[in-house]
Design a protein around this motif. Structure first.
Motif, PDB file in Angstrom:
ATOM      1  N   GLU A   1     141.404 -46.536 -61.688  1.00  0.00           N
ATOM      2  CA  GLU A   1     140.057 -46.382 -61.127  1.00  0.00           C
ATOM      3  C   GLU A   1     140.090 -45.442 -59.914  1.00  0.00           C
ATOM      4  OE1 GLU A   1     136.312 -49.060 -59.454  1.00  0.00           O
ATOM      5  OE2 GLU A   1     138.211 -50.056 -59.916  1.00  0.00           O
TER       6      GLU A   1
ATOM      7  N   HIS B   1     134.069 -49.687 -58.181  1.00  0.00           N
ATOM      8  CA  HIS B   1     134.032 -50.735 -57.156  1.00  0.00           C
ATOM      9  C   HIS B   1     134.002 -50.102 -55.751  1.00  0.00           C
ATOM     10  CE1 HIS B   1     135.797 -53.103 -60.541  1.00  0.00           C
ATOM     11  NE2 HIS B   1     134.989 -54.020 -60.056  1.00  0.00           N
ATOM     12  N   TYR B   2     133.237 -50.726 -54.864  1.00  0.00           N
ATOM     13  CA  TYR B   2     133.085 -50.192 -53.515  1.00  0.00           C
ATOM     14  C   TYR B   2     134.428 -50.095 -52.782  1.00  0.00           C
ATOM     15  CZ  TYR B   2     131.664 -49.593 -48.684  1.00  0.00           C
ATOM     16  OH  TYR B   2     131.539 -49.114 -47.408  1.00  0.00           O
ATOM     17  N   ASP B   3     135.280 -51.120 -52.922  1.00  0.00           N
ATOM     18  CA  ASP B   3     136.570 -51.106 -52.213  1.00  0.00           C
ATOM     19  C   ASP B   3     137.441 -49.930 -52.647  1.00  0.00           C
ATOM     20  OD1 ASP B   3     135.866 -53.330 -50.813  1.00  0.00           O
ATOM     21  OD2 ASP B   3     137.046 -54.744 -52.019  1.00  0.00           O
TER      22      ASP B   3
ATOM     23  N   LEU C   1     129.058 -45.417 -56.869  1.00  0.00           N
ATOM     24  CA  LEU C   1     128.603 -46.767 -57.230  1.00  0.00           C
ATOM     25  C   LEU C   1     127.749 -46.723 -58.493  1.00  0.00           C
ATOM     26  CD1 LEU C   1     127.673 -48.301 -53.735  1.00  0.00           C
ATOM     27  CD2 LEU C   1     129.557 -49.022 -55.235  1.00  0.00           C
TER      28      LEU C   1
ATOM     29  N   THR D   1     143.292 -50.859 -61.186  1.00  0.00           N
ATOM     30  CA  THR D   1     142.776 -50.367 -59.907  1.00  0.00           C
ATOM     31  C   THR D   1     143.315 -48.969 -59.619  1.00  0.00           C
ATOM     32  OG1 THR D   1     142.702 -52.636 -59.104  1.00  0.00           O
ATOM     33  CG2 THR D   1     142.561 -50.917 -57.451  1.00  0.00           C
TER      34      THR D   1
ATOM     35  N   MET E   1     132.676 -51.370 -63.687  1.00  0.00           N
ATOM     36  CA  MET E   1     131.472 -52.206 -63.565  1.00  0.00           C
ATOM     37  C   MET E   1     130.364 -51.732 -64.500  1.00  0.00           C
ATOM     38  SD  MET E   1     131.353 -53.366 -59.573  1.00  0.00           S
ATOM     39  CE  MET E   1     130.305 -52.049 -59.109  1.00  0.00           C
TER      40      MET E   1
END
Length: 200
Positions: free
Chosen positions: A152, A187-189, A182, A149, A124
């Protein structure tokens, strides 16, 4: 009008015209227009020489700045700050693109890899920075495809283990760690999933 005199002044040629105008031209422009003493030129010729001279100045300036990679928007902003007209700027950008000196997608891909591998940024934060540099969303989506993902989550895990894990326990509050991650653009998830292995 006629070219009355040509004088070399450092890296430029001074072209003295019979209407009392003087043109200061870089060698490339001087050669391209085949200028010599006694040559007849009209207003249209002089306008073309002036435009070509501004274009050459823009190309030289842009190439100098491109030693540190730049996006098209950054080059346009730079040339605008040098008070070059829009038509000249378009010509310079087209030249740089044609000769592969300017390639926003290649720039974005290298930027993404550097910020991920050297600075430890999440996707992000990278996307936000690229948007500010004038990279369009489709290009950003393409270059971030390799930032999967799983990758990450691996990066989040690495940050937590290096910065926040002592003796198998988190040394800061869950909320503080989430805030930090953050701020790094994760990403928060993905953060939540990685942190779920320790108690909240």
């Amino acid at each position: 009008m006629k070219i009355l005199k040509i004088k070399k002044d450092g890296s430029r040629y001074l072209i003295c015209l019979s209407n009392d105008e003087t043109l200061a031209l870089k060698e490339a422009v001087f050669v391209r227009h085949n200028l010599y003493k006694g040559k007849e030129v009209d207003e249209k010729d002089v306008a073309a020489i002036r435009f070509d001279s501004a274009r050459q100045e823009g190309i030289d300036l842009a190439l100098k700045k491109l030693r540190n990679r730049k996006t098209e928007q950054e080059i346009r902003t730079l040339l605008l700050s040098e008070e070059l007209c829009g038509e000249v700027i378009d010509e310079v950008v087209n030249y740089l693109v044609d000769y592969d000196f300017l390639d926003d997608e290649a720039y974005a891909l290298l930027y993404c890899r550097d910020k991920r591998n050297i600075n430890g940024y999440g996707p992000m934060k990278i996307a936000y920075a690229l948007r500010r540099k004038g990279i369009d969303d489709d290009t950003i989506d393409r270059v971030l495809e390799e930032y999967t993902t799983d990758l990450e989550k691996d990066m989040i895990q690495s940050v937590v283990e290096k910065k926040y894990l002592r003796g198998g326990e988190l040394n800061k509050s869950w909320e503080k760690i989430v805030r930090f991650l953050l701020s790094r653009g994760f990403h928060y998830d993905a953060i939540k999933e990685v942190l779920s292995q320790w108690k909240n």
